[in-house]
Design a protein around this motif. Structure first.
Motif, PDB file in Angstrom:
ATOM      1  N   ALA A   5       2.881   1.438  -5.260  1.00 32.65           N
ATOM      2  CA  ALA A   5       1.271   1.816  -5.353  1.00 32.65           C
ATOM      3  C   ALA A   5       0.787   1.502  -3.779  1.00 32.65           C
ATOM      4  CB  ALA A   5       0.469   1.067  -6.418  1.00 32.65           C
ATOM      5  N   PHE A   6      -0.051   2.357  -3.273  1.00 34.48           N
ATOM      6  CA  PHE A   6      -0.529   2.307  -2.053  1.00 34.48           C
ATOM      7  C   PHE A   6      -1.875   2.134  -2.032  1.00 34.48           C
ATOM      8  CE2 PHE A   6      -1.417   4.561   2.481  1.00 34.48           C
ATOM      9  CZ  PHE A   6      -0.746   3.214   3.072  1.00 34.48           C
ATOM     10  N   ASP A   7      -2.403   1.234  -1.233  1.00 32.81           N
ATOM     11  CA  ASP A   7      -3.886   0.898  -0.830  1.00 32.81           C
ATOM     12  C   ASP A   7      -3.957   1.613   0.419  1.00 32.81           C
ATOM     13  OD1 ASP A   7      -6.490   0.170   0.063  1.00 32.81           O
ATOM     14  OD2 ASP A   7      -6.097  -1.801  -1.137  1.00 32.81           O
ATOM     15  N   ILE A   8      -4.632   2.652   0.577  1.00 32.15           N
ATOM     16  CA  ILE A   8      -4.905   3.578   1.783  1.00 32.15           C
ATOM     17  C   ILE A   8      -5.759   2.916   2.754  1.00 32.15           C
ATOM     18  CG2 ILE A   8      -6.831   5.106   1.021  1.00 32.15           C
ATOM     19  CD1 ILE A   8      -5.575   7.149   2.485  1.00 32.15           C
ATOM     20  N   ASN A   9      -6.805   1.964   2.426  1.00 32.74           N
ATOM     21  CA  ASN A   9      -7.676   1.131   3.173  1.00 32.74           C
ATOM     22  C   ASN A   9      -6.999   0.069   3.954  1.00 32.74           C
ATOM     23  OD1 ASN A   9     -10.021   2.785   2.494  1.00 32.74           O
ATOM     24  ND2 ASN A   9      -9.904   1.681   0.618  1.00 32.74           N
ATOM     25  N   THR A  10      -6.364  -0.705   3.247  1.00 28.73           N
ATOM     26  CA  THR A  10      -5.311  -1.801   3.912  1.00 28.73           C
ATOM     27  C   THR A  10      -4.068  -1.470   4.420  1.00 28.73           C
ATOM     28  OG1 THR A  10      -4.462  -2.486   1.860  1.00 28.73           O
ATOM     29  CG2 THR A  10      -6.831  -3.468   2.384  1.00 28.73           C
ATOM     30  N   GLY A  11      -3.353  -0.599   4.003  1.00 30.36           N
ATOM     31  CA  GLY A  11      -2.145  -0.059   4.373  1.00 30.36           C
ATOM     32  C   GLY A  11      -1.189  -1.023   3.602  1.00 30.36           C
ATOM     33  N   THR A  12      -1.364  -1.321   2.419  1.00 31.01           N
ATOM     34  CA  THR A  12      -0.362  -2.157   1.781  1.00 31.01           C
ATOM     35  C   THR A  12       0.324  -1.331   0.767  1.00 31.01           C
ATOM     36  OG1 THR A  12      -2.018  -4.150   1.924  1.00 31.01           O
ATOM     37  CG2 THR A  12      -0.486  -4.202   0.106  1.00 31.01           C
ATOM     38  N   LEU A  13       1.679  -1.583   0.543  1.00 27.07           N
ATOM     39  CA  LEU A  13       2.220  -0.685  -0.105  1.00 27.07           C
ATOM     40  C   LEU A  13       2.920  -1.750  -1.199  1.00 27.07           C
ATOM     41  CD1 LEU A  13       3.790   1.891  -1.129  1.00 27.07           C
ATOM     42  CD2 LEU A  13       5.772   1.249   0.294  1.00 27.07           C
ATOM     43  N   THR A  14       2.835  -1.722  -2.481  1.00 30.15           N
ATOM     44  CA  THR A  14       3.267  -2.601  -3.592  1.00 30.15           C
ATOM     45  C   THR A  14       4.397  -2.284  -4.318  1.00 30.15           C
ATOM     46  OG1 THR A  14       0.894  -3.717  -3.928  1.00 30.15           O
ATOM     47  CG2 THR A  14       2.543  -3.971  -5.438  1.00 30.15           C
ATOM     48  N   LEU A  15       5.424  -2.921  -4.524  1.00 29.29           N
ATOM     49  CA  LEU A  15       6.537  -2.263  -5.115  1.00 29.29           C
ATOM     50  C   LEU A  15       6.684  -3.134  -6.388  1.00 29.29           C
ATOM     51  CD1 LEU A  15       9.196  -1.828  -1.938  1.00 29.29           C
ATOM     52  CD2 LEU A  15       7.727  -0.137  -2.911  1.00 29.29           C
ATOM     53  N   THR A  16       6.726  -2.496  -7.479  1.00 29.94           N
ATOM     54  CA  THR A  16       6.936  -3.163  -8.750  1.00 29.94           C
ATOM     55  C   THR A  16       8.095  -2.906  -9.265  1.00 29.94           C
ATOM     56  OG1 THR A  16       4.480  -3.357  -8.803  1.00 29.94           O
ATOM     57  CG2 THR A  16       5.865  -3.949 -10.721  1.00 29.94           C
ATOM     58  N   ASN A  17       9.224  -3.720  -9.275  1.00 31.54           N
ATOM     59  CA  ASN A  17      10.443  -3.481  -9.842  1.00 31.54           C
ATOM     60  C   ASN A  17      10.997  -2.193  -9.447  1.00 31.54           C
ATOM     61  OD1 ASN A  17       9.895  -5.678 -11.250  1.00 31.54           O
ATOM     62  ND2 ASN A  17       9.227  -4.470 -13.182  1.00 31.54           N
ATOM     63  N   ALA A  18      10.863  -1.652  -8.095  1.00 35.20           N
ATOM     64  CA  ALA A  18      11.047  -0.302  -7.719  1.00 35.20           C
ATOM     65  C   ALA A  18      12.419  -0.327  -7.259  1.00 35.20           C
ATOM     66  CB  ALA A  18      10.211  -0.297  -6.344  1.00 35.20           C
ATOM     67  N   THR A  19      12.928   1.039  -7.436  1.00 36.84           N
ATOM     68  CA  THR A  19      14.319   1.617  -6.998  1.00 36.84           C
ATOM     69  C   THR A  19      13.963   2.805  -6.279  1.00 36.84           C
ATOM     70  OG1 THR A  19      15.528   0.254  -8.703  1.00 36.84           O
ATOM     71  CG2 THR A  19      16.576   2.165  -7.255  1.00 36.84           C
ATOM     72  N   ILE A  20      14.304   2.918  -4.794  1.00 37.99           N
ATOM     73  CA  ILE A  20      13.999   4.243  -4.112  1.00 37.99           C
ATOM     74  C   ILE A  20      15.414   4.646  -3.565  1.00 37.99           C
ATOM     75  CG2 ILE A  20      12.815   4.892  -1.708  1.00 37.99           C
ATOM     76  CD1 ILE A  20      10.898   2.678  -2.370  1.00 37.99           C
ATOM     77  N   GLU A  21      15.449   5.759  -4.166  1.00 36.63           N
ATOM     78  CA  GLU A  21      16.762   6.377  -3.782  1.00 36.63           C
ATOM     79  C   GLU A  21      16.710   8.062  -3.401  1.00 36.63           C
ATOM     80  OE1 GLU A  21      20.157   4.733  -6.529  1.00 36.63           O
ATOM     81  OE2 GLU A  21      18.713   5.833  -7.651  1.00 36.63           O
ATOM     82  N   THR A  22      15.339   8.762  -3.367  1.00 46.50           N
ATOM     83  CA  THR A  22      15.116   9.893  -2.838  1.00 46.50           C
ATOM     84  C   THR A  22      14.584   9.842  -1.696  1.00 46.50           C
ATOM     85  OG1 THR A  22      14.834  10.621  -5.298  1.00 46.50           O
ATOM     86  CG2 THR A  22      13.991  12.033  -3.331  1.00 46.50           C
ATOM     87  N   PRO A  23      15.076  10.502  -0.708  1.00 49.37           N
ATOM     88  CA  PRO A  23      14.722  10.297   0.852  1.00 49.37           C
ATOM     89  C   PRO A  23      13.555  11.269   1.078  1.00 49.37           C
ATOM     90  CG  PRO A  23      16.714  11.655   0.739  1.00 49.37           C
ATOM     91  CD  PRO A  23      16.504  11.159  -0.658  1.00 49.37           C
TER      92      PRO A  23
END
Length: 199
Positions: free
Chosen positions: A48-66
């Motif tokens: 989840a991304f906060d566009i105002n603060t530039g904060t990306l919150t990863l919650t139990n995330a697995t990222i495999e698609t580039p």
């Protein structure tokens, strides 16, 4: 009519607001900065991304698609602005795994600016893995064009260049200073013929 024309001419010019350009932030192959709710499914978790603060919150995330750029380079997370990554949720390990399926380089996390990695979860670890296979293409676990700050979490960054002819491989590459507080860092790189360096 002449009087009305003079009054209109004397009114101050009205400047219409111009929307600031939204810089792209790709996560799991999707530009999360322009999405309706700025949320992307990542395996069994979310980003989840906060566009105002530039904060990306990863919650139990697995990222495999580039995300693949115009030069055929692949990225798990790609940001053209300062970025703060926050690890959250009940899973301790957040995985970014970018494999060698292209003709360009591979990078787990790329930030054109300052990168901060921190956590709200106990014993959280961010694992950024990158595998390159083409001769002459570089591979990075984490790459930032300015500074890197890591606090209250663990970071495991690994890069392997399988066909490392005329290539560089870095676990972590930061143009600016690296600041670490209350954290553990493990960085490794293998098989590049030019440079293989953890940090």
């Amino acid at each position: 009519l002449l009087m009305m024309t003079m009054m209109i001419a004397m009114l101050p010019a009205v400047t219409m607001p111009v929307s600031a350009a939204i810089l792209p932030v790709y996560v799991n192959g999707v530009d999360i900065a322009t999405g309706d709710d700025h949320t992307v499914v990542c395996g069994m978790g979310t980003a989840a991304f906060d566009i105002n603060t530039g904060t990306l919150t990863l919650t139990n995330a697995t990222i495999e698609t580039p995300y693949t750029d115009s030069s055929d380079n692949d990225y798990g997370i790609y940001s053209e602005r300062n970025l703060t990554i926050v690890l959250a949720g009940d899973e301790s390990l957040h995985i970014i795994d970018i494999d060698a399926n292209n003709d360009g380089g591979n990078t787990g996390i790329f930030v054109d600016g300052d990168l901060t990695i921190t956590s709200t979860a106990e014993d959280a670890v961010l694992q950024a893995l990158s595998y390159g296979c083409k001769a002459g293409t570089n591979s990075y676990g984490i790459y930032t064009t300015r500074t890197l700050t890591v606090s209250n979490c663990g970071v495991h960054a690994s890069s392997i260049t399988f066909n490392g002819s005329e290539a560089d491989s870095y676990g972590i590459y930061s143009v600016g200073n690296i600041t670490i507080s209350n954290s553990s860092i493990w960085a490794s790189a293998k098989k590049a013929t030019n440079i293989s360096a953890g940090i």
